[in-house]
Design an enzyme around this catalytic site. Structure first.
Site, PDB file in Angstrom:
ATOM      1  N   HIS A 109       5.601   3.119   6.370  1.00 22.19           N
ATOM      2  CA  HIS A 109       4.393   2.551   5.802  1.00 22.19           C
ATOM      3  C   HIS A 109       4.037   1.232   5.936  1.00 22.19           C
ATOM      4  O   HIS A 109       4.938   0.280   6.039  1.00 22.19           O
ATOM      5  CB  HIS A 109       4.496   2.650   4.449  1.00 22.19           C
ATOM      6  CG  HIS A 109       3.765   2.206   3.244  1.00 22.19           C
ATOM      7  ND1 HIS A 109       2.445   3.259   3.040  1.00 22.19           N
ATOM      8  CD2 HIS A 109       3.465   1.405   2.554  1.00 22.19           C
ATOM      9  CE1 HIS A 109       1.684   2.757   2.177  1.00 22.19           C
ATOM     10  NE2 HIS A 109       2.402   1.567   1.942  1.00 22.19           N
TER      11      HIS A 109
ATOM     12  N   GLU B  60       5.604   7.504   6.628  1.00 24.30           N
ATOM     13  CA  GLU B  60       5.556   6.539   5.380  1.00 24.30           C
ATOM     14  C   GLU B  60       6.673   6.320   4.686  1.00 24.30           C
ATOM     15  O   GLU B  60       6.884   5.276   4.082  1.00 24.30           O
ATOM     16  CB  GLU B  60       4.406   7.485   4.485  1.00 24.30           C
ATOM     17  CG  GLU B  60       2.883   7.654   5.174  1.00 24.30           C
ATOM     18  CD  GLU B  60       2.217   6.374   5.090  1.00 24.30           C
ATOM     19  OE1 GLU B  60       2.769   5.156   4.485  1.00 24.30           O
ATOM     20  OE2 GLU B  60       1.102   6.297   5.738  1.00 24.30           O
TER      21      GLU B  60
ATOM     22  N   SER C  87      -2.799   1.275   1.837  1.00 24.11           N
ATOM     23  CA  SER C  87      -1.931   1.337   0.527  1.00 24.11           C
ATOM     24  C   SER C  87      -2.577   1.177  -0.706  1.00 24.11           C
ATOM     25  O   SER C  87      -3.537   1.726  -0.938  1.00 24.11           O
ATOM     26  CB  SER C  87      -0.625   0.184   0.533  1.00 24.11           C
ATOM     27  OG  SER C  87       0.376   0.882  -0.250  1.00 24.11           O
TER      28      SER C  87
END
Length: 495
Positions: free
Chosen positions: A406, A300, A192
């Site tokens: 995610h 995600e 990330s």
């Protein structure tokens, strides 16, 4: 005299600033809370990290230090601590030759997270590597930009967190050998915001010679970072909220006031750290040509849709889904709604998360594929997509299928971070992933004995699916409708 094989593992290591005393637990040696820069407090707030003071007596490195200032969120808890520039080193219990070093930069949107959250025992013991996790300044303390700060530094302001990360890498270069590591075989990796940081390091002239390989999880190097204009507008908003018109006033403000007033931010382009936007630098060949292992998760956006809607007790309705789509795409909305009809999905929330995962953006499947193509002519690229929809969830919202959202791959590489423990099938996938990541750190190629073959990326069909029961090549561009989205962008109808 004891033989070398039976000798007690060294828990006292001499760094370039002074000795540190770590601990042995199970099959690893751990050294926590090693200062790699001076505390960025007082007059050093919003300045480039300075060298740590030297010390003579062994530093107690048995416990992590307090994490960097942040509000409650994805991170461990709230903190107002500015004295946080410490790193953690974990090695196998015994090292018989210089080992690859993997340097981790955590995620958290540049506002939260902590290096000490990540337990690297799987990587270290299964992969025979050394792992270093590096803290860096977050939120306004790491990324505030103002004209005054830029003038003061003689360089574009707003990159203090990125400068911390570079300082951590320089520390690794100087000290890896003392811990049994090879300073000539350093892999940077992150997830990330940490992967965004890795993108920035790949194109930063200041990172030259500091790493040899790079791994990114869930952030596309096809995405641009913050411009000075946007960063200064953010800085003006924060300054207004806390009632300041100059840097002296800002430096005197309590940390909590700054955190509360921070609208959000990221590294800023235009200075010595990032002369060019990452995708522009890559297109021009102005990047560090090292092997890459890069990927994203199948779902995600489900994490963010869940947080915004279902987790707040307000699942997306069919009417909302159409409204959001029309607001986002304007005249092209009918095409998007025809490609992603709400009735094709279990809920409108999942429908929304699906096009948000696919449509171009920093976390999207299609943007990741675009970024691999930017690199592939210059360096080896190994691309993946994590697809285990049974993965333990960060949050478990009733009636919402989090899928392979995610950050859900993190439990497969690190000690348990969140959710339920991995089941036996997931542990098997975890071992495969750990082997891929660490083999890549050793050789620049994830392929090795006992794992399914992973093709070097040459086309969209060369993405390694990391899922259950399948670990094999796939083509995410088909299911993510990447040709459709590219057509919308070319016609000027994309968002």
């Amino acid at each position: 005299m004891a033989s070398p094989a039976k000798a007690t593992p060294a828990t006292l290591v001499h760094t370039d600033r002074g000795p540190v005393k770590g601990v042995v637990t199970g099959e690893v040696r751990s050294f926590h809370g090693i200062p790699f820069a001076a505390p960025p407090v007082g007059a050093l707030r919003w300045r480039e990290p300075q060298p740590a003071a030297r010390w003579r007596d062994p530093l107690d490195a048995s416990k992590p230090r307090d994490f960097c200032a942040q509000l409650p969120g994805f991170g461990p808890a709230e903190s107002v601590n500015e004295d946080c520039l410490y790193l953690n080193v974990t090695t196998p219990k015994r090292t018989h030759r210089p080992l690859p070093v993997m340097v981790w930069f955590h995620g958290g949107g540049f506002t939260s997270g902590a290096a000490a959250q990540y337990d690297p025992v799987k990587l270290v013991t299964q992969g025979n590597v050394i792992v270093v996790t590096v803290a860096y300044r977050l939120g306004p303390l790491g990324y505030l930009a103002t004209p005054g700060l830029t003038e003061e530094a003689g360089n574009q302001s707003g990159n203090y967190g990125f400068q911390d990360q570079l300082a951590g890498l320089r520390w690794v270069k100087r000290n890896a050998a003392a811990f049994g590591g090879n300073p000539g075989n350093v892999t940077i990796f992150g997830e990330s915001a940490g992967a965004a940081s890795v993108c920035d390091m790949i194109v930063s002239p200041l990172a030259k010679g500091l790493f040899n390989k790079a791994i990114g999880q869930s952030f596309s190097c096809d995405a641009e970072t913050t411009t000075p204009e946007v960063a200064y507008a953010t800085g003006a908003e924060l300054s207004s909220k806390v009632g300041c018109t100059d840097t002296a006033c800002l430096r005197a403000k309590p940390v909590k006031d700054l955190l509360t007033a921070w609208p959000g931010g990221a590294p800023v382009v235009g200075g010595r750290e990032l002369p060019l936007q990452p995708p522009d630098a890559i297109k021009q060949g102005k990047y560090h040509h090292v092997p890459l292992l890069w990927g994203s998760t199948l779902d995600e956006a489900r994490l963010f849709v869940g947080l915004t809607y279902d987790g707040a007790g307000k699942p997306v309705t069919a009417q909302q889904y159409e409204q959001i789509t029309r607001q986002t795409f304007g005249p092209a909305a009918d095409q998007v709604l025809a490609r992603y009809p709400v009735g094709n999905y279990s809920t409108p929330s999942i429908a929304l998360a699906t096009w948000q995962t696919d449509t171009p953006g920093a976390l999207s499947t299609c943007s990741h594929l675009n970024s691999y193509k930017l690199f592939k002519a210059g360096v080896p690229v190994y691309a993946y997509q994590f697809t285990d929809r049974t993965a333990p969830a960060i949050f478990d919202w009733p009636g919402f299928d989090e899928g392979a959202a995610h950050a859900f791959e993190l439990n497969y590489l690190w000690g348990r971070l969140f959710g339920n423990p991995l089941n036996p099938a997931q542990e098997a996938l975890s071992r495969t992933m750990v082997r891929y990541w660490t083999t890549f750190a050793h050789t620049g190629n994830p392929n090795g004995h006992g794992t399914p073959h992973w093709k070097r990326f040459k086309s969209d069909a060369d993405v390694q699916e990391l899922g259950l029961p399948r670990v094999a090549p796939k083509n995410p561009a088909v299911e993510s409708n990447c040709a459709f989205w590219a057509g919308l962008e070319r016609s000027g109808s994309g968002r």
